[in-house]
Structure formats: structure tokens, C-alpha cells
Write a protein that holds these residues in place. Structure first.
Motif, PDB file in Angstrom:
ATOM      1  N   ARG A  17       0.842  -1.192   0.000  1.00  0.00           N
ATOM      2  CA  ARG A  17       0.000   0.000   0.000  1.00  0.00           C
ATOM      3  C   ARG A  17       0.886   1.256   0.000  1.00  0.00           C
ATOM      4  O   ARG A  17       0.624   2.219  -0.740  1.00  0.00           O
ATOM      5  N   HIS A  18       1.931   1.237   0.814  1.00  0.00           N
ATOM      6  CA  HIS A  18       2.837   2.378   0.873  1.00  0.00           C
ATOM      7  C   HIS A  18       3.541   2.592  -0.467  1.00  0.00           C
ATOM      8  O   HIS A  18       3.660   3.731  -0.943  1.00  0.00           O
ATOM      9  N   LEU A  19       4.017   1.538  -1.086  1.00  0.00           N
ATOM     10  CA  LEU A  19       4.669   1.656  -2.383  1.00  0.00           C
ATOM     11  C   LEU A  19       3.716   2.173  -3.449  1.00  0.00           C
ATOM     12  O   LEU A  19       4.110   2.965  -4.329  1.00  0.00           O
ATOM     13  N   ALA A  20       2.444   1.735  -3.398  1.00  0.00           N
ATOM     14  CA  ALA A  20       1.451   2.215  -4.354  1.00  0.00           C
ATOM     15  C   ALA A  20       1.206   3.712  -4.172  1.00  0.00           C
ATOM     16  O   ALA A  20       1.071   4.456  -5.152  1.00  0.00           O
ATOM     17  N   GLU A  21       1.168   4.176  -2.912  1.00  0.00           N
ATOM     18  CA  GLU A  21       0.987   5.606  -2.654  1.00  0.00           C
ATOM     19  C   GLU A  21       2.160   6.410  -3.200  1.00  0.00           C
ATOM     20  O   GLU A  21       1.966   7.482  -3.795  1.00  0.00           O
ATOM     21  N   LEU A  22       3.364   5.904  -2.979  1.00  0.00           N
ATOM     22  CA  LEU A  22       4.548   6.597  -3.502  1.00  0.00           C
ATOM     23  C   LEU A  22       4.525   6.661  -5.015  1.00  0.00           C
ATOM     24  O   LEU A  22       4.899   7.670  -5.625  1.00  0.00           O
ATOM     25  N   GLU A  23       4.087   5.602  -5.653  1.00  0.00           N
ATOM     26  CA  GLU A  23       4.024   5.561  -7.109  1.00  0.00           C
ATOM     27  C   GLU A  23       2.990   6.545  -7.634  1.00  0.00           C
ATOM     28  O   GLU A  23       3.204   7.191  -8.666  1.00  0.00           O
ATOM     29  N   ASP A  24       1.862   6.678  -6.920  1.00  0.00           N
ATOM     30  CA  ASP A  24       0.829   7.630  -7.339  1.00  0.00           C
ATOM     31  C   ASP A  24       1.305   9.069  -7.203  1.00  0.00           C
ATOM     32  O   ASP A  24       0.951   9.924  -8.017  1.00  0.00           O
ATOM     33  N   GLU A  25       2.108   9.337  -6.184  1.00  0.00           N
ATOM     34  CA  GLU A  25       2.581  10.708  -5.958  1.00  0.00           C
ATOM     35  C   GLU A  25       3.689  11.109  -6.923  1.00  0.00           C
ATOM     36  O   GLU A  25       3.847  12.279  -7.221  1.00  0.00           O
ATOM     37  N   ALA A  26       4.461  10.165  -7.397  1.00  0.00           N
ATOM     38  CA  ALA A  26       5.591  10.475  -8.270  1.00  0.00           C
ATOM     39  C   ALA A  26       5.097  10.881  -9.648  1.00  0.00           C
ATOM     40  O   ALA A  26       4.234  10.225 -10.227  1.00  0.00           O
ATOM     41  N   PRO A  27       5.631  11.967 -10.189  1.00  0.00           N
ATOM     42  CA  PRO A  27       5.221  12.359 -11.543  1.00  0.00           C
ATOM     43  C   PRO A  27       5.775  11.372 -12.572  1.00  0.00           C
ATOM     44  O   PRO A  27       6.876  10.866 -12.439  1.00  0.00           O
ATOM     45  N   ALA A  28       4.980  11.120 -13.592  1.00  0.00           N
ATOM     46  CA  ALA A  28       5.384  10.165 -14.629  1.00  0.00           C
ATOM     47  C   ALA A  28       6.459  10.754 -15.534  1.00  0.00           C
ATOM     48  O   ALA A  28       7.327  10.048 -16.014  1.00  0.00           O
ATOM     49  N   GLU A  29       6.408  12.075 -15.782  1.00  0.00           N
ATOM     50  CA  GLU A  29       7.370  12.720 -16.653  1.00  0.00           C
ATOM     51  C   GLU A  29       8.021  13.884 -15.926  1.00  0.00           C
ATOM     52  O   GLU A  29       7.553  14.334 -14.897  1.00  0.00           O
ATOM     53  N   ASP A  30       9.087  14.348 -16.493  1.00  0.00           N
ATOM     54  CA  ASP A  30       9.771  15.501 -15.935  1.00  0.00           C
ATOM     55  C   ASP A  30       8.848  16.710 -16.072  1.00  0.00           C
ATOM     56  O   ASP A  30       8.386  17.022 -17.174  1.00  0.00           O
ATOM     57  N   PRO A  31       8.581  17.419 -14.983  1.00  0.00           N
ATOM     58  CA  PRO A  31       7.654  18.550 -15.077  1.00  0.00           C
ATOM     59  C   PRO A  31       8.223  19.729 -15.857  1.00  0.00           C
ATOM     60  O   PRO A  31       7.477  20.593 -16.304  1.00  0.00           O
ATOM     61  N   ARG A  32       9.509  19.746 -16.046  1.00  0.00           N
ATOM     62  CA  ARG A  32      10.097  20.852 -16.794  1.00  0.00           C
ATOM     63  C   ARG A  32       9.819  20.674 -18.281  1.00  0.00           C
ATOM     64  O   ARG A  32       9.819  19.570 -18.804  1.00  0.00           O
ATOM     65  N   ASP A  33       9.603  21.746 -18.927  1.00  0.00           N
ATOM     66  CA  ASP A  33       9.321  21.660 -20.358  1.00  0.00           C
ATOM     67  C   ASP A  33      10.605  21.575 -21.175  1.00  0.00           C
ATOM     68  O   ASP A  33      11.707  21.700 -20.660  1.00  0.00           O
ATOM     69  N   GLU A  34      10.427  21.357 -22.445  1.00  0.00           N
ATOM     70  CA  GLU A  34      11.555  21.177 -23.359  1.00  0.00           C
ATOM     71  C   GLU A  34      12.421  22.435 -23.427  1.00  0.00           C
ATOM     72  O   GLU A  34      13.643  22.358 -23.551  1.00  0.00           O
ATOM     73  N   ARG A  35      11.806  23.595 -23.312  1.00  0.00           N
ATOM     74  CA  ARG A  35      12.541  24.856 -23.408  1.00  0.00           C
ATOM     75  C   ARG A  35      13.532  25.007 -22.238  1.00  0.00           C
ATOM     76  O   ARG A  35      14.673  25.418 -22.434  1.00  0.00           O
ATOM     77  N   ALA A  36      13.097  24.649 -21.047  1.00  0.00           N
ATOM     78  CA  ALA A  36      13.982  24.760 -19.883  1.00  0.00           C
ATOM     79  C   ALA A  36      15.156  23.798 -20.017  1.00  0.00           C
ATOM     80  O   ALA A  36      16.296  24.141 -19.685  1.00  0.00           O
ATOM     81  N   ARG A  37      14.892  22.587 -20.503  1.00  0.00           N
ATOM     82  CA  ARG A  37      15.978  21.630 -20.705  1.00  0.00           C
ATOM     83  C   ARG A  37      16.949  22.123 -21.773  1.00  0.00           C
ATOM     84  O   ARG A  37      18.151  21.951 -21.671  1.00  0.00           O
ATOM     85  N   SER A  38      16.414  22.760 -22.807  1.00  0.00           N
ATOM     86  CA  SER A  38      17.255  23.300 -23.869  1.00  0.00           C
ATOM     87  C   SER A  38      18.133  24.430 -23.327  1.00  0.00           C
ATOM     88  O   SER A  38      19.309  24.530 -23.686  1.00  0.00           O
ATOM     89  N   GLU A  39      17.570  25.285 -22.462  1.00  0.00           N
ATOM     90  CA  GLU A  39      18.343  26.375 -21.863  1.00  0.00           C
ATOM     91  C   GLU A  39      19.453  25.812 -20.977  1.00  0.00           C
ATOM     92  O   GLU A  39      20.575  26.329 -20.976  1.00  0.00           O
ATOM     93  N   ASP A  40      19.148  24.762 -20.239  1.00  0.00           N
ATOM     94  CA  ASP A  40      20.161  24.138 -19.399  1.00  0.00           C
ATOM     95  C   ASP A  40      21.282  23.548 -20.252  1.00  0.00           C
ATOM     96  O   ASP A  40      22.454  23.653 -19.906  1.00  0.00           O
ATOM     97  N   LEU A  41      20.914  22.941 -21.360  1.00  0.00           N
ATOM     98  CA  LEU A  41      21.915  22.364 -22.258  1.00  0.00           C
ATOM     99  C   LEU A  41      22.794  23.456 -22.850  1.00  0.00           C
ATOM    100  O   LEU A  41      24.017  23.314 -22.910  1.00  0.00           O
ATOM    101  N   ASP A  42      22.179  24.570 -23.257  1.00  0.00           N
ATOM    102  CA  ASP A  42      22.956  25.686 -23.802  1.00  0.00           C
ATOM    103  C   ASP A  42      23.912  26.252 -22.753  1.00  0.00           C
ATOM    104  O   ASP A  42      25.072  26.556 -23.058  1.00  0.00           O
ATOM    105  N   ALA A  43      23.433  26.378 -21.526  1.00  0.00           N
ATOM    106  CA  ALA A  43      24.293  26.888 -20.451  1.00  0.00           C
ATOM    107  C   ALA A  43      25.454  25.933 -20.199  1.00  0.00           C
ATOM    108  O   ALA A  43      26.597  26.369 -19.994  1.00  0.00           O
ATOM    109  N   ALA A  44      25.192  24.639 -20.224  1.00  0.00           N
ATOM    110  CA  ALA A  44      26.254  23.653 -20.016  1.00  0.00           C
ATOM    111  C   ALA A  44      27.269  23.713 -21.157  1.00  0.00           C
ATOM    112  O   ALA A  44      28.480  23.634 -20.920  1.00  0.00           O
ATOM    113  N   LEU A  45      26.797  23.867 -22.385  1.00  0.00           N
ATOM    114  CA  LEU A  45      27.717  23.958 -23.523  1.00  0.00           C
ATOM    115  C   LEU A  45      28.569  25.224 -23.456  1.00  0.00           C
ATOM    116  O   LEU A  45      29.758  25.199 -23.799  1.00  0.00           O
ATOM    117  N   ARG A  46      27.970  26.331 -23.003  1.00  0.00           N
ATOM    118  CA  ARG A  46      28.750  27.566 -22.832  1.00  0.00           C
ATOM    119  C   ARG A  46      29.823  27.375 -21.759  1.00  0.00           C
ATOM    120  O   ARG A  46      30.953  27.819 -21.918  1.00  0.00           O
TER     121      ARG A  46
END
Length: 123
Positions: A17-46
Motif C-alpha cells: 500500500r505504501h509503495l502504491a501511494e509513492l508511485e501515485d505521488e511520483a510524476p510520470a514525466e519531468d515537469p520541466r518543459d523542453e525549453r527549460a531543458r534546452s536552456e540548461d543544455l545551452d548553459a552547459a555547452l557555454r
């Protein structure tokens, strides 16, 4: 021996039951959008580009320093650390000698002068 993974739960059903609750609370995907990830990648490349430039600058400075050290005339010894160690040991030995002979302030003042003379002779 206790099962570390299920400690704190009274039964397997509580654990499931506890594991099922944890699974329900965890987001399935990264909440950050593609633009934020792209900005992070650009900053890392710089950052990587800046670090590469720093490494190139340091290599250039290193070659300049190496060139200067090759131009220096030899001082009779290839081990400057040995000369420093010898002078330090001499200073300590003379200090102990002055202390044992109880020469006082005059003897203590003579130690740096004697060490200086030895250093000039070692050059």
C-alpha cells in the motif's frame, strides 16, 4: 535477520500500500518543459566552451613558464629543494648549538649570519 526493505511495516500489505501511494505521488514525466531543458543544455555547452578556453590559456602560460626555466643558468645543483632543506637543517643545528652553549642573544644573532654565509657559499 530483519528485512531492511520492509522494516517499519507490520505486513506485506502495508508495504504494498505504501509503495502504491509513492508511485501515485511520483510524476510520470519531468515537469520541466523542453525549453527549460534546452536552456540548461545551452548553459552547459557555454560552460564547457569557457573551460576549454581556460585550459588553452593555462597551457599557453605553462609553455611560457617552461621556456623561462630552460633559459635560467644552472646554480650548481639540480635539486633546489635539497639546498633549502640543508639550510633549514643547518639553522636548526646552529640554533641547538647556541642553546646548549648558552651564548645568549649574541649567539642567537649570529645564527642567521652564519646561515647566510653558508647559503652564499653553496651558490
Amino acid at each position: 535477520m530483519t528485512n531492511i526493505r520492509s522494516s517499519g511495516f507490520t505486513s506485506k500489505e502495508d508495504l504494498q500500500r505504501h509503495l502504491a501511494e509513492l508511485e501515485d505521488e511520483a510524476p510520470a514525466e519531468d515537469p520541466r518543459d523542453e525549453r527549460a531543458r534546452s536552456e540548461d543544455l545551452d548553459a552547459a555547452l557555454r560552460e564547457i566552451a569557457w573551460l576549454r578556453k581556460e585550459v588553452m590559456d593555462l597551457r599557453e602560460q605553462w609553455t611560457k613558464i617552461e621556456g623561462r626555466t630552460e633559459e635560467l643558468p644552472p646554480h650548481g645543483t639540480h635539486y633546489p629543494w635539497l639546498r633549502i632543506m640543508l639550510l633549514a637543517a643547518t639553522t636548526i643545528a646552529l640554533g641547538k648549538l647556541v642553546e646548549r652553549l648558552r651564548l645568549g642573544a649574541a649567539g642567537a644573532a649570529a645564527v642567521p649570519m652564519i646561515t647566510g654565509q653558508l647559503e652564499r657559499q653553496l651558490r
